[in-house]
Each structure stands twice: as structure tokens, then as C-alpha cells.
Design a protein around this motif. Structure first.
Motif, short mmCIF file in Angstrom:
data_model
loop_
_atom_site.label_atom_id
_atom_site.label_comp_id
_atom_site.label_asym_id
_atom_site.label_seq_id
_atom_site.Cartn_x
_atom_site.Cartn_y
_atom_site.Cartn_z
N ILE A 74 0.86 -1.27 0.26
CA ILE A 74 0.08 -0.05 0.08
C ILE A 74 0.65 1.32 0.05
O ILE A 74 0.53 2.14 -0.60
N MET A 75 2.00 1.14 0.75
CA MET A 75 2.97 2.52 0.76
C MET A 75 3.37 3.03 -0.48
O MET A 75 3.31 4.21 -0.97
N ARG A 76 3.48 1.84 -1.58
CA ARG A 76 3.99 2.40 -2.79
C ARG A 76 2.99 2.79 -3.81
O ARG A 76 2.95 3.10 -4.78
N GLY A 82 -4.00 5.91 -12.28
CA GLY A 82 -3.88 5.23 -13.47
C GLY A 82 -4.75 5.51 -14.52
O GLY A 82 -6.04 5.77 -14.43
N LYS A 83 -4.44 5.92 -15.72
CA LYS A 83 -5.19 6.49 -16.79
C LYS A 83 -5.92 5.33 -17.57
O LYS A 83 -5.27 4.27 -17.62
N PRO A 115 -3.00 -0.27 -9.11
CA PRO A 115 -1.82 -0.19 -8.79
C PRO A 115 -1.47 -1.70 -8.47
O PRO A 115 -2.62 -2.67 -8.59
N LYS A 116 -0.51 -2.19 -8.21
CA LYS A 116 -0.03 -3.66 -8.23
C LYS A 116 -0.53 -4.18 -7.13
O LYS A 116 -0.63 -3.51 -6.06
N PRO A 119 -6.01 -5.61 -7.10
CA PRO A 119 -7.16 -6.93 -7.40
C PRO A 119 -7.29 -7.96 -6.04
O PRO A 119 -7.98 -8.03 -5.31
N GLU A 120 -6.04 -8.39 -5.60
CA GLU A 120 -5.79 -9.06 -4.49
C GLU A 120 -6.27 -8.36 -3.08
O GLU A 120 -6.89 -9.10 -2.39
N PHE A 121 -6.09 -6.98 -2.96
CA PHE A 121 -6.60 -6.29 -1.65
C PHE A 121 -7.90 -6.40 -1.57
O PHE A 121 -8.67 -6.58 -0.76
#
Length: 136
Positions: A74-76, A82-83, A115-116, A119-121
């Protein structure tokens, strides 16, 4: 690999909103000592104002929530914008904010571009809402 300064040690709240053509949902995670209060809301558009209706609210272990936030990096996410991808005519938009580590704010947003580990989050938050003890 996350550096020590990239770790979330504590958080006050985490919020994110997902909106698409036919729905808008908001998720709120609030630290309450040893537990995290996780809530899901549906946003209904009525007249000139949005109506925020609570769907589910559960309590889960706060340390587990901190582990999830760190596992998803999350910090990253801070500053992610995201366009919308070229040629994609539909999709979901999101807005994310978190207040962590005694005052650091993390913000991210995007349109069918996340962000990376987002979806998992999302999947894990939905699992928590389904499996933890309801307080409604």
C-alpha cells in the motif's frame, strides 16, 4: 522487497471507492485498538444527493489488517494515477486513501487501471467481510 520505511506500522483509516456504470461501493477500514472495523456501503443516487447505505460491517484482527496492507504494498500506491487504457470502452474507476504511520496520507486513483496488488487487496477485503464476525 519493501524497505523498513515502506512498512505500515499503524493506520487510522483506509477508504476506497469503486464505481462503474451501474454501481458505486465504498469501503471503510477503521483501526479501533486491537480490532479493525471493516464496512461496505452502497451509494445510491437519489435526487441531488448521494445516499450512503451500510451493507455489511465486521470486526477483524488489526494485526491481520496491517499484514494485508503491507503484503499489498500500500505504501507504494501513493500518487498512483492510472489512466484509462486505450481501446477499453467500459470498466471501473477507483479512489483510494489511507492515513497511516501517525499522519502519512496515501492517495491513489484510476480508471480500469490499478496499482499492483489492488485486485488481491479487494478480494481479501471481500473475504474479510464475508467471513469475520458481523456487528450489524
Amino acid at each position: 522487497m519493501l524497505f523498513k520505511q515502506d512498512k505500515i506500522r499503524s493506520y487510522e483509516e483506509v477508504n476506497y471507492r469503486i464505481s462503474g456504470m451501474r454501481m458505486t461501493r465504498e469501503y471503510e477500514i477503521i483501526s479501533k485498538g486491537k480490532v479493525a472495523e471493516v464496512s461496505e456501503y452502497t451509494i445510491y443516487y437519489s435526487g441531488h444527493e448521494d445516499e450512503r447505505v451500510l451493507d455489511r460491517r465486521v470486526l477483524c484482527d488489526n494485526e491481520m489488517m496491517i499484514e494485508l496492507l503491507n503484503a499489498c504494498g500500500i505504501m507504494r500506491w501513493d500518487g498512483f494515477s492510472g489512466k484509462h487504457p486505450f481501446g477499453v470502452s467500459d470498466g471501473e474507476m477507483f479512489e483510494f486513501s489511507a492515513l497511516v504511520n501517525d499522519g502519512k496520507t496515501i492517495r491513489a486513483s484510476g480508471s480500469e487501471n490499478f496499482p499492483k496488488y489492488f485486485p488481491e487487496f479487494r478480494k481479501q477485503i471481500n473475504t474479510i467481510l464475508s467471513e469475520c464476525n458481523s456487528i450489524m
